[in-house]
Scaffold this active site. Structure first.
Site, PDB file in Angstrom:
ATOM      1  N   ASP A  26     -17.524  11.928  41.140  1.00 35.70           N
ATOM      2  CA  ASP A  26     -16.620  11.818  39.983  1.00 35.70           C
ATOM      3  C   ASP A  26     -16.560  13.124  39.192  1.00 35.70           C
ATOM      4  O   ASP A  26     -16.414  13.111  37.966  1.00 35.70           O
ATOM      5  CB  ASP A  26     -17.085  10.687  39.046  1.00 35.70           C
ATOM      6  CG  ASP A  26     -16.901   9.310  39.648  1.00 35.70           C
ATOM      7  OD1 ASP A  26     -16.312   9.202  40.737  1.00 35.70           O
ATOM      8  OD2 ASP A  26     -17.359   8.331  39.018  1.00 35.70           O
ATOM      9  N   ASP A  57     -20.833   1.898  40.274  1.00 35.30           N
ATOM     10  CA  ASP A  57     -19.780   1.842  41.294  1.00 35.30           C
ATOM     11  C   ASP A  57     -20.029   2.847  42.425  1.00 35.30           C
ATOM     12  O   ASP A  57     -19.233   2.945  43.361  1.00 35.30           O
ATOM     13  CB  ASP A  57     -18.384   2.038  40.675  1.00 35.30           C
ATOM     14  CG  ASP A  57     -18.195   3.405  40.044  1.00 35.30           C
ATOM     15  OD1 ASP A  57     -19.035   3.816  39.226  1.00 35.30           O
ATOM     16  OD2 ASP A  57     -17.197   4.079  40.385  1.00 35.30           O
ATOM     17  N   HIS A  58     -21.160   3.571  42.348  1.00 31.28           N
ATOM     18  CA  HIS A  58     -21.537   4.508  43.417  1.00 31.28           C
ATOM     19  C   HIS A  58     -22.839   4.108  44.113  1.00 31.28           C
ATOM     20  O   HIS A  58     -23.083   4.526  45.238  1.00 31.28           O
ATOM     21  CB  HIS A  58     -21.661   5.934  42.853  1.00 31.28           C
ATOM     22  CG  HIS A  58     -20.370   6.436  42.268  1.00 31.28           C
ATOM     23  ND1 HIS A  58     -19.648   7.449  42.829  1.00 31.28           N
ATOM     24  CD2 HIS A  58     -19.660   6.014  41.188  1.00 31.28           C
ATOM     25  CE1 HIS A  58     -18.535   7.646  42.115  1.00 31.28           C
ATOM     26  NE2 HIS A  58     -18.525   6.787  41.114  1.00 31.28           N
ATOM     27  N   HIS A 106     -12.519   8.382  43.650  1.00 28.19           N
ATOM     28  CA  HIS A 106     -11.536   7.429  43.116  1.00 28.19           C
ATOM     29  C   HIS A 106     -10.092   7.787  43.450  1.00 28.19           C
ATOM     30  O   HIS A 106      -9.741   8.967  43.529  1.00 28.19           O
ATOM     31  CB  HIS A 106     -11.673   7.320  41.590  1.00 28.19           C
ATOM     32  CG  HIS A 106     -12.942   6.670  41.146  1.00 28.19           C
ATOM     33  ND1 HIS A 106     -13.068   5.307  40.991  1.00 28.19           N
ATOM     34  CD2 HIS A 106     -14.151   7.198  40.835  1.00 28.19           C
ATOM     35  CE1 HIS A 106     -14.296   5.023  40.586  1.00 28.19           C
ATOM     36  NE2 HIS A 106     -14.980   6.152  40.491  1.00 28.19           N
ATOM     37  N   HIS A 150     -24.058   6.084  38.626  1.00 26.95           N
ATOM     38  CA  HIS A 150     -23.204   4.991  38.156  1.00 26.95           C
ATOM     39  C   HIS A 150     -23.118   3.848  39.175  1.00 26.95           C
ATOM     40  O   HIS A 150     -23.108   4.086  40.380  1.00 26.95           O
ATOM     41  CB  HIS A 150     -21.801   5.505  37.817  1.00 26.95           C
ATOM     42  CG  HIS A 150     -21.756   6.284  36.533  1.00 26.95           C
ATOM     43  ND1 HIS A 150     -20.744   7.147  36.212  1.00 26.95           N
ATOM     44  CD2 HIS A 150     -22.635   6.318  35.493  1.00 26.95           C
ATOM     45  CE1 HIS A 150     -20.982   7.682  35.016  1.00 26.95           C
ATOM     46  NE2 HIS A 150     -22.124   7.207  34.563  1.00 26.95           N
ATOM     47  N   HIS A 153     -24.199  10.345  42.163  1.00 27.26           N
ATOM     48  CA  HIS A 153     -24.721  10.103  40.807  1.00 27.26           C
ATOM     49  C   HIS A 153     -25.011   8.625  40.609  1.00 27.26           C
ATOM     50  O   HIS A 153     -24.693   7.800  41.462  1.00 27.26           O
ATOM     51  CB  HIS A 153     -23.777  10.662  39.737  1.00 27.26           C
ATOM     52  CG  HIS A 153     -22.465   9.951  39.619  1.00 27.26           C
ATOM     53  ND1 HIS A 153     -21.495  10.006  40.593  1.00 27.26           N
ATOM     54  CD2 HIS A 153     -21.948   9.160  38.640  1.00 27.26           C
ATOM     55  CE1 HIS A 153     -20.445   9.299  40.214  1.00 27.26           C
ATOM     56  NE2 HIS A 153     -20.694   8.765  39.042  1.00 27.26           N
ATOM     57  N   HIS A 169     -20.015  14.915  34.255  1.00 23.10           N
ATOM     58  CA  HIS A 169     -19.745  13.467  34.258  1.00 23.10           C
ATOM     59  C   HIS A 169     -21.063  12.730  33.985  1.00 23.10           C
ATOM     60  O   HIS A 169     -21.159  11.901  33.097  1.00 23.10           O
ATOM     61  CB  HIS A 169     -19.146  13.087  35.606  1.00 23.10           C
ATOM     62  CG  HIS A 169     -18.846  11.635  35.773  1.00 23.10           C
ATOM     63  ND1 HIS A 169     -17.857  10.989  35.085  1.00 23.10           N
ATOM     64  CD2 HIS A 169     -19.408  10.694  36.583  1.00 23.10           C
ATOM     65  CE1 HIS A 169     -17.830   9.705  35.451  1.00 23.10           C
ATOM     66  NE2 HIS A 169     -18.759   9.510  36.356  1.00 23.10           N
TER      67      HIS A 169
HETATM   68 FE    FE Z   1     -17.054   6.315  39.676  1.00 21.53          FE
HETATM   69 ZN    ZN Z   2     -19.116   7.817  37.734  1.00 19.74          ZN
END
Ligand code: FE
Ligand code: ZN
Length: 257
Positions: A131, A60-61, A169, A58, A56, A112
């Site tokens: 996530d 941090d990905h 995570h 985001h 996805h 999410h």
């Molecule tokens: Fe994340």
């Molecule tokens: Zn995420």
């Protein structure tokens, strides 16, 4: 034979690194930061990064995609309906892709984020779910509805019990703390808490989990359980919830836990 390792990133992310030692090729899932992958590639100069799998949009990905693609020419695969930097292959429900000689099936899991996808390998029983499903918990509802997330989780929960769950995570301990509040009498959950506490004290990764373990200890997959519904009723006096309503109540309780 593929081996899978976790490259830690930021404070609690894991970038999953799939390695094919015979071909000296590798692939990564959700590289939010290029640095841990680059350090690994520096230490393994013969190896080639062939694929970058994204669940996805985001940061941090996806944050490390462009640097890694520039350095290695790796192919970038990601959800069709989200904005993914450098994406070469757009994936949707039912698609399958060949990565390191293995077929990965694409499962759309909105909740999410709306375009979130998971990758499932049906012979090796690997699930890369970003996530969506976490060990002992699930992702926050940033874009989707409780009904969407509940449906997404139900479809992941229906995979074979031996399926290894590679989420992004290291949230397991805090998830289990909440899980114990929702299901204090769950013996398997108590045991899992003890096990994960030991692992974390020893600095070990608590993942992958498995679908079988999640079915027994993750309250978000247990919205049908009487014990979970009784605790929810104790909190607000409401009885007779549907599974989606129980899920929504659990999720908003967790958000303020
Ligand atoms: Fe994340
Ligand atoms: Zn995420």
């Amino acid at each position: 034979m593929i081996t899978i390792d976790a490259l830690p990133a930021f404070t609690d992310n894991y970038i999953w690194l799939l390695q094919d030692p015979e071909q000296q090729r590798c692939a990564v899932v959700d590289p939010g930061d290029a640095a841990p992958v680059e350090a690994w590639l520096d230490a393994h100069p013969q190896w080639q990064l062939s694929d970058i799998l994204i669940t996805h949009h985001h940061f941090d990905h996806v944050g490390g995609i462009e640097k890694l693609k520039q350095r290695t020419g790796a192919r970038v695969l990601g959800p069709a309906s989200e904005k993914i930097p450098g994406r070469d292959v757009s994936l949707k429900q039912g698609d399958s892709v060949e990565v390191l000689g293995h077929t990965l099936q694409v499962i759309e899991v909105p909740g999410h984020t709306l375009g979130h996808i998971a990758y499932y390998q049906a012979q090796q029983h690997w699930l890369f779910c970003g996530d969506t499903l976490f060990a002992g918990g699930c992702g926050r509802l940033f874009e989707g509805t409780p009904a969407q997330m509940h449906d997404s989780l139900s479809r992941l929960a229906a995979l074979p019990e031996q399926t290894a769950v590679y989420c992004t995570h290291e949230y397991t301990l805090s998830n289990l703390r909440f899980a114990l509040a929702a299901e204090p009498g769950n013996k398997e959950l108590q045991q899992r808490m003890q096990q994960v506490t030991e692992w974390r004290e020893a600095g070990e990764v608590s993942l992958p989990s498995s679908i079988g373990l999640e079915l027994k200890t993750n309250p978000f997959l247990r919205c049908n359980e009487l014990s979970v519904n009784e605790i929810l009723q104790e909190r607000d006096g409401r009885s007779q919830r549907t599974p989606v309503e129980a899920f929504a109540a659990l999720r908003s309780w967790k958000d303020s836990f």
